[in-house]
Design an enzyme around this catalytic site. Structure first.
Site, PDB file in Angstrom:
ATOM      1  N   HIS A   1      55.943 118.136  77.398  1.00  0.00           N
ATOM      2  CA  HIS A   1      56.063 118.641  76.020  1.00  0.00           C
ATOM      3  C   HIS A   1      55.403 120.025  75.997  1.00  0.00           C
ATOM      4  CE1 HIS A   1      55.042 118.884  71.701  1.00  0.00           C
ATOM      5  NE2 HIS A   1      55.914 117.909  71.489  1.00  0.00           N
TER       6      HIS A   1
ATOM      7  N   ASP B   1      48.834 113.226  79.095  1.00  0.00           N
ATOM      8  CA  ASP B   1      49.309 113.333  77.723  1.00  0.00           C
ATOM      9  C   ASP B   1      49.913 111.976  77.373  1.00  0.00           C
ATOM     10  OD1 ASP B   1      50.865 113.597  75.487  1.00  0.00           O
ATOM     11  OD2 ASP B   1      51.843 115.463  76.108  1.00  0.00           O
TER      12      ASP B   1
ATOM     13  N   GLN C   1      53.197 109.575  73.875  1.00  0.00           N
ATOM     14  CA  GLN C   1      54.311 108.622  73.792  1.00  0.00           C
ATOM     15  C   GLN C   1      53.993 107.283  74.457  1.00  0.00           C
ATOM     16  OE1 GLN C   1      56.859 109.068  71.920  1.00  0.00           O
ATOM     17  NE2 GLN C   1      56.609 111.246  71.503  1.00  0.00           N
TER      18      GLN C   1
ATOM     19  N   LYS D   1      51.772 108.800  65.613  1.00  0.00           N
ATOM     20  CA  LYS D   1      52.848 108.175  66.401  1.00  0.00           C
ATOM     21  C   LYS D   1      52.563 106.689  66.626  1.00  0.00           C
ATOM     22  CE  LYS D   1      53.826 112.438  68.955  1.00  0.00           C
ATOM     23  NZ  LYS D   1      55.067 112.934  68.371  1.00  0.00           N
TER      24      LYS D   1
ATOM     25  N   CYS E   1      60.725 119.915  71.645  1.00  0.00           N
ATOM     26  CA  CYS E   1      59.543 120.634  72.178  1.00  0.00           C
ATOM     27  C   CYS E   1      59.439 120.439  73.685  1.00  0.00           C
ATOM     28  CB  CYS E   1      58.254 120.199  71.501  1.00  0.00           C
ATOM     29  SG  CYS E   1      58.213 120.598  69.763  1.00  0.00           S
TER      30      CYS E   1
END
Ligand SMILES: Cc1ncc(COP(=O)(O)O)c(C=O)c1O
Length: 419
Positions: A136, A213, A216, A239, A377
């Protein structure tokens, strides 16, 4: 210390359970364009259950004050609730200590904090930072800024046509100049779940620290920092059924301690004179100013809610939804799924031959179906697959097979309109 993980109370096995879960989310009862909302944009932001909304209202109506700064009833109460939320995050990701949990505004700020606090202090001219081809922008641009400032170099792990990282090529990127690995746990554009534990161990065998990261991953699978052994892990509350404006940076205590503060101001200091400031201990050193107290407490409630359903149950059910959707959509002539990794989270990017993704999104919206269209993104991913954009449906544990059927019907309608 052995941490007690929150026990699961229900499993997602039948329609009655899913109906009950859906009833927890008031927004899912909305009509859009005169049709029941079909919300398939969960990778961008998930919806918020009543329990989290109620917790936020209770905080604002009965508990609100600034934290850490006064001895009065409300300030002590708010401080206790804010710090309790930190402990909930700690248990949720099985971090060793609660001081390893820093509250930020989101994944983006968490990554920028590491870039400033660690990168600017420990990465210099000619040093190399390894990223992957599926990052991302939040995990590219900060490192690019650092590279420009310091004269460091970005090295990129390539991926195959399925959207899987090439692990051999990853290993070949390491040399004595390698100083950092920043990698997504799960790709937001492709859904690929990367073998991050193995890759972290490999980086560590070269003495290289690792930031994952987890934007997700955190909403969709159980996490265990002590098992993953990464040095930093970043994710966002919005999220994972929490409010916007709150995120988490997990960092190993010994690294956080040697990092420079990201921002200066109140709460991050022990003493200030015009000559010299002594910084506070972690985590306060990284939480300058009044933090998002309400949002942190809301995130704590979201974690309790998700843990009540059980992350393993969520992962299993979402995987079923992904398989169901993939089978149906892959069988449609003129539709290509982008991102077909063997190990995938519930994200399905696709393109319809001859139709721009924005038109797909607009037509689906007229039937109440919310998907995301664009580059997500992740422009380097679009370049890799030679597309300007994709349409992306991303599923959560409150979605149903019937909603996927509506998506499939919608795709058919798009194709008919553009024939
Ligand atoms: C993989 C990934 N990383 C980082 C981000 C940025 O998260 P936020 O906008 O909450 O900071 C996102 C958001 O879509 C994401 O999917």
């Amino acid at each position: 210390m052995k941490i007690e993980r929150i026990k699961n109370e229900r499993t997602i096995t039948d329609k009655a359970t899913i109906d009950k879960i859906r009833a927890d989310f008031p927004i899912l009862g909305l009509q859009v364009s005169g049709k029941p909302l079909v919300y398939l944009d969960n990778a961008a932001s998930s919806q918020v259950p009543q329990a989290v909304i109620d917790r936020i209202v209770r905080y604002q109506t009965e508990e609100h004050s600034n934290i850490h700064r006064a001895v009065h009833y409300l300030s002590e109460l708010a401080t206790r609730q804010y710090e309790a939320a930190r402990v909930k995050v700690q248990h949720f990701i099985n971090a060793k200590e609660s001081r390893e949990i820093i509250f930020t505004r989101g994944t983006t700020e968490s990554i920028n904090l590491v870039m400033h606090g660690y990168g600017r202090a420990f990465i210099g001219k000619g040093d190399e930072i390894i990223l992957s081809a599926m990052e991302h922008h939040a995990n590219i641009v900060p490192w690019q800024m650092l590279a420009q400032e310091k004269g460091a170099v970005l090295r990129v792990i390539p991926m195959n046509d399925a959207g899987e990282l090439l692990v051999d090529e990853f290993e070949a990127l390491f040399n004595e100049k390698t100083k950092f690995l920043a990698l997504s746990h799960v790709s937001n554009a492709l859904g690929t779940i990367n073998p991050v534990k193995r890759m972290t161990a490999y980086a560590h065998s070269h003495g290289v620290p690792v930031l994952l990261d987890g934007a997700q991953a955190a909403p969709h699978q159980a996490l265990d920092m002590q098992d993953l052994d990464c040095d930093y892990y970043a994710f966002s509350g919005h999220k994972m059924c929490g409010p916007t404006g709150i995120g988490v940076l997990y960092g190993k205590a010994h690294l956080l301690e040697k990092m420079q503060p990201y921002q200066g101001g109140g709460d991050m200091i022990l003493s200030v004179t015009f000559e010299k400031t002594t910084y506070n201990v972690i985590p306060s050193k990284f939480e300058a100013g009044t933090p998002p107290i309400m949002a942190a407490i809301g995130l704590g409630a979201a974690i309790e809610y998700l843990s009540g359903i059980g992350l393993d149950n969520i992962a299993a059910y979402e995987h079923e939804l992904l398989e169901y959707a993939t089978e149906k959509v892959a069988a449609m002539p003129g539709v290509r799924i982008i991102g077909t990794a063997g190990n995938k989270a519930a994200v399905m990017s696709f393109e319809i031959e001859g139709v721009h993704p924005h038109d797909v999104g607009t037509i689906l919206n007229s039937d109440g179906i919310a998907i995301r269209t664009g580059h997500h993104c992740a422009q380097p991913v679009m370049d890799r697959f030679h597309v300007p954009a994709t349409a992306r449906a991303s599923f959560a544990f409150y979605n149903t097979r019937q909603e996927i059927d509506k998506l499939v019907e919608g795709i058919r309608k798009v194709q008919e309109m553009f024939l």
